[in-house]
Every structure is written in structure tokens, then in C-alpha cells.
Scaffold this motif. Sequence first.
Motif, short mmCIF file in Angstrom:
data_model
loop_
_atom_site.label_atom_id
_atom_site.label_comp_id
_atom_site.label_asym_id
_atom_site.label_seq_id
_atom_site.Cartn_x
_atom_site.Cartn_y
_atom_site.Cartn_z
N LYS A 79 0.82 -1.21 0.00
CA LYS A 79 0.00 0.00 0.00
C LYS A 79 0.85 1.27 0.00
N PHE A 80 2.01 1.26 0.68
CA PHE A 80 2.91 2.41 0.61
C PHE A 80 3.39 2.61 -0.83
N LEU A 81 3.71 1.51 -1.51
CA LEU A 81 4.14 1.61 -2.91
C LEU A 81 3.01 2.12 -3.80
N LYS A 82 1.80 1.65 -3.57
CA LYS A 82 0.66 2.13 -4.35
C LYS A 82 0.41 3.61 -4.10
N ALA A 83 0.60 4.06 -2.87
CA ALA A 83 0.48 5.50 -2.57
C ALA A 83 1.49 6.30 -3.38
N ALA A 84 2.72 5.80 -3.45
CA ALA A 84 3.76 6.50 -4.23
C ALA A 84 3.39 6.55 -5.71
N LEU A 85 2.87 5.45 -6.22
CA LEU A 85 2.48 5.42 -7.63
C LEU A 85 1.34 6.38 -7.92
N VAL A 86 0.33 6.38 -7.07
CA VAL A 86 -0.81 7.28 -7.25
C VAL A 86 -0.33 8.73 -7.20
N GLU A 87 0.56 9.03 -6.28
CA GLU A 87 1.08 10.39 -6.15
C GLU A 87 1.82 10.80 -7.42
N LYS A 88 2.50 9.86 -8.08
CA LYS A 88 3.21 10.14 -9.33
C LYS A 88 2.28 10.18 -10.54
N GLY A 89 1.01 9.80 -10.33
CA GLY A 89 0.07 9.79 -11.45
C GLY A 89 0.11 8.53 -12.29
N PRO A 125 -1.13 4.97 -13.26
CA PRO A 125 -2.34 4.18 -13.03
C PRO A 125 -2.01 2.86 -12.33
N LEU A 126 -2.83 2.52 -11.34
CA LEU A 126 -2.60 1.27 -10.61
C LEU A 126 -3.12 0.09 -11.40
N LYS A 127 -2.41 -1.00 -11.32
CA LYS A 127 -2.90 -2.25 -11.87
C LYS A 127 -3.14 -3.20 -10.72
N ARG A 128 -3.99 -4.16 -10.94
CA ARG A 128 -4.33 -5.11 -9.89
C ARG A 128 -3.18 -6.10 -9.74
N THR A 129 -2.39 -5.88 -8.71
CA THR A 129 -1.28 -6.79 -8.42
C THR A 129 -1.00 -6.75 -6.93
N HIS A 130 -0.51 -7.87 -6.43
CA HIS A 130 -0.05 -7.94 -5.05
C HIS A 130 1.45 -8.19 -5.01
N SER A 131 2.09 -8.08 -6.16
CA SER A 131 3.52 -8.33 -6.27
C SER A 131 4.31 -7.08 -5.85
N VAL A 132 4.98 -7.18 -4.71
CA VAL A 132 5.81 -6.07 -4.25
C VAL A 132 6.92 -5.79 -5.27
N ARG A 133 7.50 -6.84 -5.80
CA ARG A 133 8.57 -6.67 -6.79
C ARG A 133 8.07 -5.86 -8.00
N GLU A 134 6.89 -6.22 -8.50
CA GLU A 134 6.33 -5.50 -9.65
C GLU A 134 6.05 -4.03 -9.30
N LEU A 135 5.53 -3.79 -8.11
CA LEU A 135 5.25 -2.42 -7.70
C LEU A 135 6.53 -1.62 -7.53
N VAL A 136 7.57 -2.23 -6.98
CA VAL A 136 8.87 -1.54 -6.84
C VAL A 136 9.39 -1.16 -8.22
N ASP A 137 9.30 -2.08 -9.16
CA ASP A 137 9.75 -1.79 -10.52
C ASP A 137 8.97 -0.63 -11.12
N MET A 138 7.66 -0.58 -10.85
CA MET A 138 6.84 0.51 -11.37
C MET A 138 7.22 1.85 -10.74
N VAL A 139 7.56 1.85 -9.45
CA VAL A 139 7.96 3.08 -8.77
C VAL A 139 9.28 3.60 -9.36
N ARG A 140 10.17 2.69 -9.67
CA ARG A 140 11.46 3.10 -10.26
C ARG A 140 11.23 3.76 -11.58
#
Length: 68
Positions: free
Chosen positions: A41-51, A53-68
Motif C-alpha cells: 500500500k505504501f508503494l501504491k500510494a507513491a504510484l498514485v502520487e506520481k500519477g 495508473p494502478l494495476k491489480r497486483t499484489h507483487s511487491v517486486r512489480e510495484l517496486v519496478d513501477m515506482v522506479r
Amino acid sequence: MNAEARIWQRYAEENERSAEVLLEKRLFNPCLQNAQQAIEKFLKAALVEKGVPLKRTHSVRELVDMVR
């Protein structure tokens, strides 16, 4: 921080606090589940803040890659 990102951050903080309580009670499996949820959820908050779009995933690794 925008409103949607704040909501994700609040949810993450709740999971983080839950994990701390569960750790104190030595309930390790639910502690880890809540810790994982907090990170997600912290990663999703960062993504939303950057604009981003969220995708339905529970993969922390995938979310980290998206934040980068």
C-alpha cells in the motif's frame, strides 16, 4: 500529497501498526501478512502520487519496478 495517495498511505499505516502489535504477540504469520500489505500500500500510494495508473497486483517486486 493528493487525496487518493493519502488514503493508500493511511491504509498502509494501519497495516504497519497491526504488524507491530502482532509481532509483540509473537503471531508471526499474520504479522508478515500485514507487513507485506503495508509495503504494497505504501508503494501504491507513491504510484498514485506520481500519477501512475494502478494495476491489480499484489507483487511487491512489480510495484517496486513501477515506482522506479
